[in-house]
Design a protein around this motif. Structure first.
Motif: not given
Length: 237
Positions: A210-225
């Motif tokens: 679940a932590i790995c998936l959380t990291i994946v989602c964060l890494y896969n989400s842009p911040f300030n484009e």
């Protein structure tokens, strides 16, 4: 004092907290949406185990419902893997991956009285349920396929972002497979102590996933484009 199910409650609270943050902060593309569903199911299972072991909800419906929850996890993980490694599109054909879980869910509705929580501890629970060996085969097969696909994917030249995601997923899937590997090894020496509680123990190990998936989602989400949330939170550029 009865501490049975305490670890399940702790993991459920953390996983629900992870889920809430992901729902708020990450973009809802295909990869992240599948990951969110997996985290939600993991949290739901841990909550059910706490209710069964600490609140002592012992009616056969509750272990049956817990098994329905976890039955879809390997298929979802395989869908997530295929969406990364083969750019799988979610169409009618792809949903056939869920066919074994659906068939087990339908069959189990006719034999709910055969489900039972046979024992509870602080860390895990053991169950009685029908067609255990057949269920185990269809449960572990998607996990094994996911590992093979991710290893093959990483070994080939890929986009850096996707390769990092694949490595994180591979670590998580291998980690949750360790109890099964140990359990089957001990079975060769007529020791069934782990395999009898394998579903519960694997879901405890799946907290790391679940932590790995959380990291994946964060890494896969842009911040300030041009930056993503993970880089922002860690200070990386």
């Amino acid at each position: 004092m009865n501490w049975n199910g305490t670890v399940s409650l702790l993991l459920a609270c953390i996983e629900f907290l992870l889920l809430f943050n992901l729902l708020v902060f990450v973009k809802k593309d295909k990869t992240n949406t599948i990951a969110l569903i997996i985290v939600a199911l993991l949290a739901g299972y841990q909550a059910m185990e706490f209710l069964m072991c600490q609140i002592e909800l012992q009616n056969s419906f509750f272990p049956y419902f817990a098994f329905i929850i976890i039955s879809f996890l390997p298929s979802l993980n395989l869908i997530l893997t295929l969406s990364l490694t083969h750019n799988l599109k979610l169409n009618l054909k792809s949903w056939l991956i869920f066919l074994p879980a659906i068939l087990f869910s339908i069959y189990y509705t006719f034999v709910i009285p055969e489900f039972a929580v046979t024992s509870c501890t602080v860390l895990y629970a053991t169950y009685n349920y029908p067609l255990g060996d057949l269920y185990g085969f269809f449960y572990y097969l998607p996990i094994l396929i996911s590992i093979v696909l991710l290893i093959r994917y990483i070994s080939k030249p890929q986009e850096k972002r996707k390769k990092i995601i694949a490595r994180i997923l591979l670590f998580g899937v291998i980690f949750i497979s360790l109890p099964a590997l140990l359990g089957f090894t001990l079975m060769l020496f007529n020791n069934y102590s782990i395999i009898s509680a394998i579903e519960s123990i694997m879901c405890k190990f799946a907290f790391v996933y679940a932590i790995c998936l959380t990291i994946v989602c964060l890494y896969n989400s842009p911040f300030n484009e041009d930056r993503n949330y993970l880089k922002f939170l860690t200070g990386f550029k």
